[in-house]
Scaffold this active site. Sequence first.
Site, PDB file in Angstrom:
ATOM      1  N   TYR A 196     -55.622  16.580  50.341  1.00 19.04           N
ATOM      2  CA  TYR A 196     -56.932  16.277  49.762  1.00 19.04           C
ATOM      3  C   TYR A 196     -56.878  15.144  48.743  1.00 19.04           C
ATOM      4  O   TYR A 196     -57.812  14.354  48.622  1.00 19.04           O
ATOM      5  CB  TYR A 196     -57.497  17.543  49.102  1.00 19.04           C
ATOM      6  CG  TYR A 196     -58.814  17.329  48.403  1.00 19.04           C
ATOM      7  CD1 TYR A 196     -60.007  17.411  49.106  1.00 19.04           C
ATOM      8  CD2 TYR A 196     -58.859  17.032  47.045  1.00 19.04           C
ATOM      9  CE1 TYR A 196     -61.219  17.204  48.481  1.00 19.04           C
ATOM     10  CE2 TYR A 196     -60.069  16.816  46.408  1.00 19.04           C
ATOM     11  CZ  TYR A 196     -61.244  16.908  47.132  1.00 19.04           C
ATOM     12  OH  TYR A 196     -62.440  16.681  46.494  1.00 19.04           O
ATOM     13  N   LYS A 239     -58.318  20.061   7.305  1.00 21.05           N
ATOM     14  CA  LYS A 239     -57.669  20.922   6.322  1.00 21.05           C
ATOM     15  C   LYS A 239     -56.328  20.301   5.954  1.00 21.05           C
ATOM     16  O   LYS A 239     -55.512  20.005   6.826  1.00 21.05           O
ATOM     17  CB  LYS A 239     -57.430  22.321   6.906  1.00 21.05           C
ATOM     18  CG  LYS A 239     -58.674  23.168   7.069  1.00 21.05           C
ATOM     19  CD  LYS A 239     -58.255  24.553   7.533  1.00 21.05           C
ATOM     20  CE  LYS A 239     -59.431  25.503   7.541  1.00 21.05           C
ATOM     21  NZ  LYS A 239     -58.998  26.876   7.896  1.00 21.05           N
ATOM     22  N   ASP A 292     -63.863  37.370   6.993  1.00 18.66           N
ATOM     23  CA  ASP A 292     -64.836  36.730   6.103  1.00 18.66           C
ATOM     24  C   ASP A 292     -66.060  36.275   6.903  1.00 18.66           C
ATOM     25  O   ASP A 292     -66.530  35.159   6.753  1.00 18.66           O
ATOM     26  CB  ASP A 292     -64.192  35.543   5.376  1.00 18.66           C
ATOM     27  CG  ASP A 292     -65.058  35.039   4.214  1.00 18.66           C
ATOM     28  OD1 ASP A 292     -66.020  35.740   3.840  1.00 18.66           O
ATOM     29  OD2 ASP A 292     -64.784  33.947   3.698  1.00 18.66           O
TER      30      ASP A 292
END
Length: 867
Positions: free
Chosen positions: A240, A620, A724
Amino acid sequence: MLRSLFLILVPPSLSQCRYALGMEDGTIPDSDITASSAWSDSTEAKHGRLSKGEGDGAWCPAGAVFPSASEYLQVDLRSLHFLALVGTQGRHADGHGREFARSYRLRYSRDGRTWITWKDRWGQEVVSGNENTYDVVLKDLGPPIVARYVRFYPLADRVMSVCLRVELYGCLWNDGLLMYTAPVGHVMHLSGSPVYLNDSTYDGSIESGVQFGGLGQLFDGVLGGNDFTETKELRVWPGYDYLGWSREALGQGSVDIEFHFEKTRSFHTMQVHSNNHHTQGVRVFSKVECQFKPGLLLPWSSPPLSLAVPLEDLKDPSSRPISLPLGGRPAQILRCQFAFADRWMLISEISFFSGTFSVLLSFPALLFLLLRSPPLLLLLLSSPPPSAPPSTTTSLAFPQVSLPVAKDDSSNTAILIGCLVGIILLLLAVIAVILWRQYWKKILGKVKEEGFQHDFQNGYHYMSHPLSQLFHPSLHSSIPPFTTSSLLSLPPACGMDLEKGLPPTQEEPPPYPDAPPYPALSPPFPASVPHYAEADIVSLQGVSGNNTYAVPALTSPSPTAADCTPLPELPRHCLVFKEKLGEGQFGEVHLCEIESPQDLPNLEFPFNVRKGRPLLVAVKILRPDASKNARNDFLKEGKILSRLKDPNIISLLGVCVSSDPLCMVTEYMESGDLNQYLSHRVLLDKTGPTHNTPTISYPALIAMASQIASGMKFLSSLNFVHRDLATRNCLRPIKIADFGMSRNLYAGDYYRIQGRAVLPIRWMAWECILMGKFTTASDVWAFGVTLWEMLSVCQEQPYSNLTDEQVIDNAGEFFRDHGRQVYLSRPDVCPQGLYDLMLSCWNRDCKLRPSFAHIHSFLTEDAMNMV
């Protein structure tokens, strides 16, 4: 004198070609969005923008889509684009809409005249659509589309109303290729099994063994492997990935391929990815001869360009890209003859490095061309001028302190200014020290008064040692002081890996039923009451000072280095600092830009990147002086976040860990967090808006709550504990994050212990506050509080009538279970059935709290119909 000017255009990395093209952010203007019809002015085509709610919330056709399927929404992209996926959505209209398309067809055109129906790799035309009115469903286009115009035809299996909002994702088709003409591929028989080497995704016509007028697998961005009988797609036939020809079946010694482009271009390199499985009679071509036609009405340039292919390494059966220099020749049509080197030739992909073509002509050259070749002169003069080269900029990952420029100035102005600045800074430092001393004097006085100053002096950490220990001196002797070495150390061989299969969180038994009542902030527990800290949970100390994700500790041996999956490493210089979002004990969070995300092959950028604009990210940053254990935790947190692949969870896009400071780069939602969004709105009642304040409806709130529940369902399926969850930690569009603790804006939402550790006690389950027990059930408690926030449109803190100490007292009432515990009251807009769900989230027995799967199902199916 004839001089050629060109701008080299490198073909895009098609695997990265997934940018939002402008339906949602308005880059595509209203005039380029049309439709076959519309219900009304408020449901016109221009309202069919993904995640937007203008008008009545979507495009809705006037006619029925069953059974005719003739209504369509059309988008004009103004130029050819490579489309990798599409997104669809129904009409939500803040919960008032109920219309969506369960399936649709796509048709596209490159010239606005010839329309082609898109089919997937298995010949299916119908695309699965939406199951509700608000979720976005993304469909990868395999094969991809190269088009200027795209039409969406909504479908239905019965008579029903449908509405649609859409977005297209891809990038500009810089190749400028309109079509290619090539012989039809042949079938190879290996050991009696057929290998089909045809161009199965070609979207043109086929006549007399030649395919023409379209594009197909030679330009779909998929490279075939070494073994052409194996494919990268599932459920497709062998061969393919390649288009292949047999010299015997073709009846000639070369394969002729002709390429037609939009405009005349300067061609510098052609790259052909070819197979070389020579044991099966397959080899790369031996030479290429190319002809160039500068325009449709102009003759072929002469002489043709002949290029030989080196044959030294043809014994290597690996497939390989072959780069062929084309010398910068101008052409609009390019014809190349690829000569056979064996019985078979297999090609997977062809790409061109080319540029727009224009010339600067002297007066004698103009006169010469006017006399000898007027058509060529007209072609050259009509070519667009070359684009100006982009300016060079310098990117910095972090804000840099600007150094003063030395000047030859005999005056003392600079010295005086420096002295004044120094005096001001000194005064500010003195004021800060005075305020700090007064603050600590007040805190320590309070601690001494309540009888647990010893705990502050020893510096216990709240996640390692819960509040119950802080309040009960009898337990102090068994608790070591907190040190950074108490955090989990990572295996040196694999500093960032986790086991794929995590054991389920161990639920601990409830407190002994015969235990005496817990007197909050008074006498300690009896010695018989056990300590319930989660010993089987690994706590990660986040950069911003919190433990965002908690995962069950590994009980199996440490993974080996071979099991490590490296995180995508991003070059630090690509991060351009914008502003500081917040900071915590171990680092900071910055807002940054990545100016050219498509140039970073390792960047896993999200689908909603705006076309031609930089990508906003949150970075961060770990402090360079952080301890070794903090560094290890930082790496482990990055590894954990890299596993969280969910539409409603913030994604880790990459890391910078090759040098200090260590960084994690995550998605950033420009719309901000849910708390700020809701706090500036009022609830829309049935009488409609009566003022200019932005409004939000009950169904819209439930839809967002459902998305939060969906994200938490995903986390809980991996046994991740967030710890949290709150509206401040949910970004818009809804993605669960963890930045809330690092932002000064939400400092009042956290109860500070020991001057550094903080707890979101108003969102914490009683067992978290008293026993340090964090589980999925405690996240369910926090979700109930988050849902209460949303239905109160964040106008006040949970338990706003209680002080922090009274909130802790209330946790003790839950433990004693004498019926004196206080629950959050039912918001005005909240129906009783939904409030009952909240109360079940706050059940004293964590085993009786609902699962996130149940909550998500309830919000999706039942809560929307309660009002």
